[in-house]
Design a protein around this motif. Sequence first.
Motif, mmCIF file in Angstrom:
data_model
loop_
_atom_site.group_PDB
_atom_site.id
_atom_site.type_symbol
_atom_site.label_atom_id
_atom_site.label_comp_id
_atom_site.label_asym_id
_atom_site.label_seq_id
_atom_site.Cartn_x
_atom_site.Cartn_y
_atom_site.Cartn_z
ATOM 1 N N UNK A 164 -0.116 -12.164 3.622
ATOM 2 C CA UNK A 164 0.673 -11.899 2.420
ATOM 3 C C UNK A 164 0.102 -10.640 1.786
ATOM 4 N N UNK A 165 0.970 -9.656 1.574
ATOM 5 C CA UNK A 165 0.528 -8.386 1.007
ATOM 6 C C UNK A 165 1.079 -8.289 -0.407
ATOM 7 N N UNK A 166 0.177 -8.113 -1.361
ATOM 8 C CA UNK A 166 0.554 -7.967 -2.761
ATOM 9 C C UNK A 166 0.278 -6.537 -3.187
ATOM 10 N N UNK A 167 1.211 -5.980 -3.915
ATOM 11 C CA UNK A 167 1.025 -4.655 -4.472
ATOM 12 C C UNK A 167 1.228 -4.773 -5.972
ATOM 13 N N UNK A 221 1.486 -3.265 -9.641
ATOM 14 C CA UNK A 221 1.791 -2.052 -10.397
ATOM 15 C C UNK A 221 1.129 -2.174 -11.758
ATOM 16 N N UNK A 222 0.250 -1.224 -12.079
ATOM 17 C CA UNK A 222 -0.489 -1.285 -13.331
ATOM 18 C C UNK A 222 -0.052 -0.150 -14.238
ATOM 19 N N UNK A 223 0.100 -0.474 -15.486
ATOM 20 C CA UNK A 223 0.442 0.540 -16.478
ATOM 21 C C UNK A 223 1.770 1.201 -16.196
ATOM 22 N N UNK A 224 1.763 2.548 -16.211
ATOM 23 C CA UNK A 224 3.001 3.308 -16.010
ATOM 24 C C UNK A 224 3.467 3.321 -14.562
ATOM 25 N N UNK A 225 2.662 2.806 -13.650
ATOM 26 C CA UNK A 225 3.041 2.783 -12.237
ATOM 27 C C UNK A 225 4.322 1.992 -12.007
ATOM 28 N N UNK A 226 4.631 1.061 -12.908
ATOM 29 C CA UNK A 226 5.835 0.233 -12.743
ATOM 30 C C UNK A 226 7.096 1.098 -12.732
ATOM 31 N N UNK A 227 7.019 2.306 -13.330
ATOM 32 C CA UNK A 227 8.176 3.208 -13.321
ATOM 33 C C UNK A 227 8.312 3.926 -11.988
ATOM 34 N N UNK A 228 7.298 3.864 -11.140
ATOM 35 C CA UNK A 228 7.304 4.534 -9.828
ATOM 36 C C UNK A 228 7.355 3.508 -8.696
ATOM 37 N N UNK A 229 8.296 2.598 -8.774
ATOM 38 C CA UNK A 229 8.389 1.541 -7.778
ATOM 39 C C UNK A 229 8.724 2.067 -6.388
ATOM 40 N N UNK A 230 9.453 3.207 -6.312
ATOM 41 C CA UNK A 230 9.807 3.748 -4.994
ATOM 42 C C UNK A 230 8.558 4.184 -4.228
ATOM 43 N N UNK A 231 7.521 4.650 -4.932
ATOM 44 C CA UNK A 231 6.259 5.005 -4.265
ATOM 45 C C UNK A 231 5.638 3.752 -3.637
ATOM 46 N N UNK A 232 5.612 2.670 -4.407
ATOM 47 C CA UNK A 232 5.064 1.407 -3.901
ATOM 48 C C UNK A 232 5.875 0.863 -2.737
ATOM 49 N N UNK A 233 7.199 0.954 -2.839
ATOM 50 C CA UNK A 233 8.056 0.466 -1.762
ATOM 51 C C UNK A 233 7.845 1.288 -0.487
ATOM 52 N N UNK A 234 7.658 2.607 -0.630
ATOM 53 C CA UNK A 234 7.396 3.463 0.540
ATOM 54 C C UNK A 234 6.085 3.062 1.207
ATOM 55 N N UNK A 235 5.062 2.796 0.410
ATOM 56 C CA UNK A 235 3.765 2.362 0.963
ATOM 57 C C UNK A 235 3.927 1.032 1.683
ATOM 58 N N UNK A 236 4.665 0.114 1.065
ATOM 59 C CA UNK A 236 4.890 -1.207 1.664
ATOM 60 C C UNK A 236 5.680 -1.072 2.967
ATOM 61 N N UNK A 264 9.886 -7.841 -5.963
ATOM 62 C CA UNK A 264 9.127 -7.580 -7.176
ATOM 63 C C UNK A 264 9.213 -8.783 -8.097
ATOM 64 N N UNK A 265 8.064 -9.376 -8.389
ATOM 65 C CA UNK A 265 7.984 -10.503 -9.318
ATOM 66 C C UNK A 265 7.021 -10.096 -10.425
ATOM 67 N N UNK A 266 7.561 -9.830 -11.608
ATOM 68 C CA UNK A 266 6.708 -9.342 -12.696
ATOM 69 C C UNK A 266 6.260 -7.934 -12.360
ATOM 70 N N UNK A 267 4.945 -7.715 -12.302
ATOM 71 C CA UNK A 267 4.434 -6.396 -11.940
ATOM 72 C C UNK A 267 3.820 -6.382 -10.542
#
Length: 184
Positions: A129-132, A134-149, A168-171
């Motif tokens: 199970x991989x959790x990513x 998002x802390x602080x303002x990173x939540x506005x850059x979800x596409x970066x996280x999705x690309x990494x995932x 995405x569940x919460x942050x």
Amino acid sequence: MSDIRNRKVAPNNVNHDLFNDKIPFKEVRVIGADGEQLGVMSKRKAQSIAASQNLDLLCVAPKAKPPVCKILDYGRYHFEQQKKEKEAKRKQHVVEIKSLRLSPVVEEHDFQTKLRHARKWLEAGMKVKIDMRFRGRMITRQETGRNTMDKFMEACSDIANVEKRPKLEGNTMSVTLSPKKTQK
């Protein structure tokens, strides 16, 4: 009248079998010790037949009309049931789930290290199970996280199936990978 004649059953082996005096029915269909049908008779008569053979009366089909009881050695029957349960328990395989935590802006070396761990666990037959988070303002850059995932899932695609898509569940964005079935 004793529940089990001349046999010792450990008290911690609590069971819910209907046998001998625990049978609540007045009339039962009886099957003999050798498998022959003895017919429908009263519970008392069936118990006396079983007692004359130094065996027990076990209700094998309580929902049937009339209920079906079998004459057998209850101690041996109970032992065989316990043996089957142990064997089934021994053969069952519990799948372990390992967790990894990624960051949306993970460095290449950290990414490769976590990828190596995930691949090792997947090859060992575990789910990952991989959790990513998002802390602080990173939540506005979800596409970066999705690309990494997506990059992580692509790197594991040869040995893993995506069991649960990134969500995405919460942050926290989570994905579950399970090992592919190998041909033996």
